[in-house]
Design a protein around this motif. Sequence first.
Motif, short mmCIF file in Angstrom:
data_model
loop_
_atom_site.label_atom_id
_atom_site.label_comp_id
_atom_site.label_asym_id
_atom_site.label_seq_id
_atom_site.Cartn_x
_atom_site.Cartn_y
_atom_site.Cartn_z
N VAL A 269 0.86 -1.19 0.00
CA VAL A 269 0.00 0.00 0.00
C VAL A 269 0.90 1.24 0.00
CG1 VAL A 269 -1.77 1.25 1.31
CG2 VAL A 269 -1.75 -1.25 1.33
N PRO A 270 0.54 2.30 -0.72
CA PRO A 270 1.34 3.53 -0.66
C PRO A 270 1.44 4.07 0.76
CG PRO A 270 -0.23 3.61 -2.48
CD PRO A 270 -0.59 2.41 -1.67
N GLU A 271 2.58 4.64 1.07
CA GLU A 271 2.81 5.13 2.43
C GLU A 271 1.75 6.13 2.87
OE1 GLU A 271 6.69 6.59 3.20
OE2 GLU A 271 7.72 4.79 2.51
N LYS A 272 1.32 7.02 1.99
CA LYS A 272 0.36 8.05 2.39
C LYS A 272 -0.98 7.45 2.80
CE LYS A 272 -1.30 9.01 -2.33
NZ LYS A 272 -1.42 10.05 -3.38
N GLU A 273 -1.26 6.23 2.35
CA GLU A 273 -2.48 5.53 2.77
C GLU A 273 -2.22 4.65 3.99
OE1 GLU A 273 -4.29 3.37 -0.45
OE2 GLU A 273 -3.49 4.77 -1.92
N TYR B 234 0.16 4.82 6.57
CA TYR B 234 0.44 5.38 7.89
C TYR B 234 -0.85 5.78 8.65
CZ TYR B 234 5.40 5.22 6.90
OH TYR B 234 6.66 4.78 6.61
N PRO B 235 -1.86 6.39 8.01
CA PRO B 235 -3.13 6.60 8.72
C PRO B 235 -3.79 5.28 9.13
CG PRO B 235 -3.01 8.01 6.79
CD PRO B 235 -1.85 7.06 6.69
N TYR B 236 -3.58 4.26 8.33
CA TYR B 236 -4.10 2.91 8.62
C TYR B 236 -3.41 2.34 9.86
CZ TYR B 236 -4.89 -2.12 7.52
OH TYR B 236 -5.21 -3.45 7.53
N TRP B 237 -2.08 2.52 9.95
CA TRP B 237 -1.34 2.10 11.14
C TRP B 237 -1.88 2.78 12.39
CZ3 TRP B 237 1.42 5.21 14.51
CH2 TRP B 237 2.21 4.56 15.46
N LEU B 238 -2.04 4.08 12.32
CA LEU B 238 -2.54 4.85 13.46
C LEU B 238 -4.00 4.53 13.76
CD1 LEU B 238 -2.16 7.09 15.58
CD2 LEU B 238 -2.67 8.76 13.79
N PRO C 96 6.86 7.50 10.82
CA PRO C 96 7.21 8.93 10.92
C PRO C 96 6.88 9.50 12.29
CG PRO C 96 6.18 8.49 8.80
CD PRO C 96 6.06 7.22 9.61
N GLU C 97 7.75 10.36 12.77
CA GLU C 97 7.64 10.87 14.13
C GLU C 97 6.28 11.51 14.41
OE1 GLU C 97 10.46 13.28 17.25
OE2 GLU C 97 10.38 13.98 15.16
N GLN C 98 5.72 12.22 13.45
CA GLN C 98 4.45 12.89 13.70
C GLN C 98 3.34 11.89 14.02
OE1 GLN C 98 4.03 16.05 14.24
NE2 GLN C 98 1.86 15.71 14.70
N TYR C 99 3.35 10.75 13.35
CA TYR C 99 2.33 9.74 13.63
C TYR C 99 2.53 9.13 15.02
CZ TYR C 99 0.60 9.87 8.86
OH TYR C 99 0.03 10.26 7.68
N ARG C 100 3.79 8.98 15.43
CA ARG C 100 4.05 8.49 16.78
C ARG C 100 3.54 9.49 17.82
NH1 ARG C 100 10.24 7.38 16.68
NH2 ARG C 100 10.23 8.29 14.59
N LYS C 101 3.76 10.76 17.57
CA LYS C 101 3.26 11.79 18.48
C LYS C 101 1.73 11.77 18.54
CE LYS C 101 7.03 15.11 17.70
NZ LYS C 101 7.35 16.43 17.11
#
Length: 512
Positions: free
Chosen positions: A233-237, A239-243, A268-273
Motif C-alpha cells: 500500500v502507498p505510504e500516504k495511505e 500510515y493513517p491505517y497504522w494509526l 514517521p515521528e508525527q504519527y508516533r506523536k
Amino acid sequence: MYRILIPLFLPLLGLLFLYGCAESSSAAVVNRGASPSQPTYTADWESLEKYNESPDWFADSKLGIYAHWGPYNVPAFGSEWYPRNMYVEGSKEFEHHKRTYGDQSEFGYHDFIPQFTAEKFDAEEWAQLMQDAGARWGGPVAQHHDGFAMWDSELNPWNAADMGPKRDITGELVKALRKRDMKVITSFHHARNLQRNAADREHWAGWSSHYPYNPAYATATEDPKLRWLYGNVPEKEWYPYWLGQLEEVIDQYDPDIIWFDVWLNLIPEQYRKEFVAYYFNHATARNQEVVIAHKKDDLPIEVSVLDIEQGGKTDVSERVWLTDITLSNQSWSYVEGQTYKDPALVLRNFIDVVSKNGVVLLNISPRADGSIPQEQKDVLHTMGDWLKKYGEAIYGTRPRSKYGFGSAKTEENRFGGQTATIKYSASDVRYTESKDHKAIYAIFLGAPEPGEVELDGLGAIDFPPKTPVKRVTILGTDTELEFAFDVHDNYIVIPAGVTFDEIATVVKLEME
C-alpha cells in the motif's frame, strides 16, 4: 458488505487525515474517538513528557503475561516469522512450505487464515491461568508483523472477527481479565507490515518490511483487499491505517498498556506523536493511568517504559523498565517439537529483574486451536505457587540501592545483560524492600546452606536498613533467625534442620 468496502475508501481517508494534520496536529487529536473535547496533551514531546509514564500500579505489578497467537500458528513450523520466511527463497520455511502446502504462488499465507479456527480458545481459561500464575495484567498480541488483527476491526478487513475464528479474540480476553480485576495489555508489531522494498528489486527481502516483495507471489498483490494484509500500500495511505488501528483498539478496549515491538522508528515521528497524544488524552478522560512500552530509542523515555527483549539490566535502574521473555526455547509462537525453559530458571530470572527495578512480561505460545500446552501451564503454575507463598517480597516492593550479590554472571549482548539465560544458585541473593521501609527481603535463589551468611550491601558503610532490624524470619514460616546488624556486623544465621524452598527462599528483615 461495508467491511469489504472499507479498504476502497482508505486512500481517501488517508488524504483527509494528512490534510487534517497539516491544518492542526492537536485538532486531529480532538476530533477522533473518545478523546476529550479539550485535550490535556497535544501531539508534541514537550506536552507529552508531562505524563507520568510509569504509574505506581505498573511498578507494583511486577508480572504480566501475553500470547503470541495468530494464523502463523497453523503451520507450527520455524517461528512466528513463518509468514515472511515462507517467501524467502533458501530458508527452511520456504522449503517446508513447498513440500507441505505447495508452491507459494498457489498457497499463500492468507490461505492459512480459514484454517485458524481457534475451536479450543477459552478466554476464561486463559485469564484464569494468567491470574493463577501471579500476573497482574495480561492480553493478546493484538497484531503481529503479519498484518492480521486479533480484534473486531472495522478498519482492517483481515481480522479475527470476520475470518478465521470469527470471534473477537481481544474483546473476549479483555472481558475475562477485567472480570478478575486484572489490567490489560495489547501488543503491536505492525510497524514492519508496510512494503518498503518494492522498488528495490535486488533486495526484496529487506528488513524494513516484513513481507518480501516478489511479483511471483501474493506479497506483490494489487488486489484491493488482499494488499492490506501484505502491506503493499502507498505510504500516504498506510500510515493513517497504522494509526487508525491503534485508535480503534484504544476506543474499543481501553487497554492499560500498549506495547510496541522494535521497528517503531520506521513510523514517521508525527504519527508516533499523534498516537501518544490520542492514548494519553483517552486515558485522562477516563481517569485511567496507562503505560506505553517501547524498545531501543523508538520513543522518548519520558513518555514510555523501555522494554529489553529476552535480556535485562545488569544493575539497579533508576527508571522502571520491562523485559519480555518467552517460556519456550525455539520460538515465540507454538511450533511442533517446542521445548521449554526450566521453571526454576524462569522464576529466578523474574526475581533478578524485580531486584533491579524491572517488570517481567512473560509470553505463552498457544496452539492454533487455542489450547495451551501442559508444559507451559506447569511453568506458570510453578510461578503462581511460589508467588502465593512469597508474593509479599515481590508485589508492591521497590529495589534497594544494591540489588544483591552472588556468583551468577551476566553477559552483555545486543539485548543488554542476558538475564534470561543466567545460571543461578543459592549463593545468589537478591534484595527487595517494602515501600514503607519496614521490611527488607533477602531472596536466596535456591535452598541456602546452614551457617552464617553475610548480607553484602546491608553493612553500616554500604546501604544499611534505615532503622534498626528487630526480627529476622524465613518468610512463610515461624522460624526466627539469629542476626547481627550494627556498626561491625551484618549477618544472619541459617539454621540446620529446616526445609527451604528449593527454587527460592525468602528471608524477611523487619525494622523498628
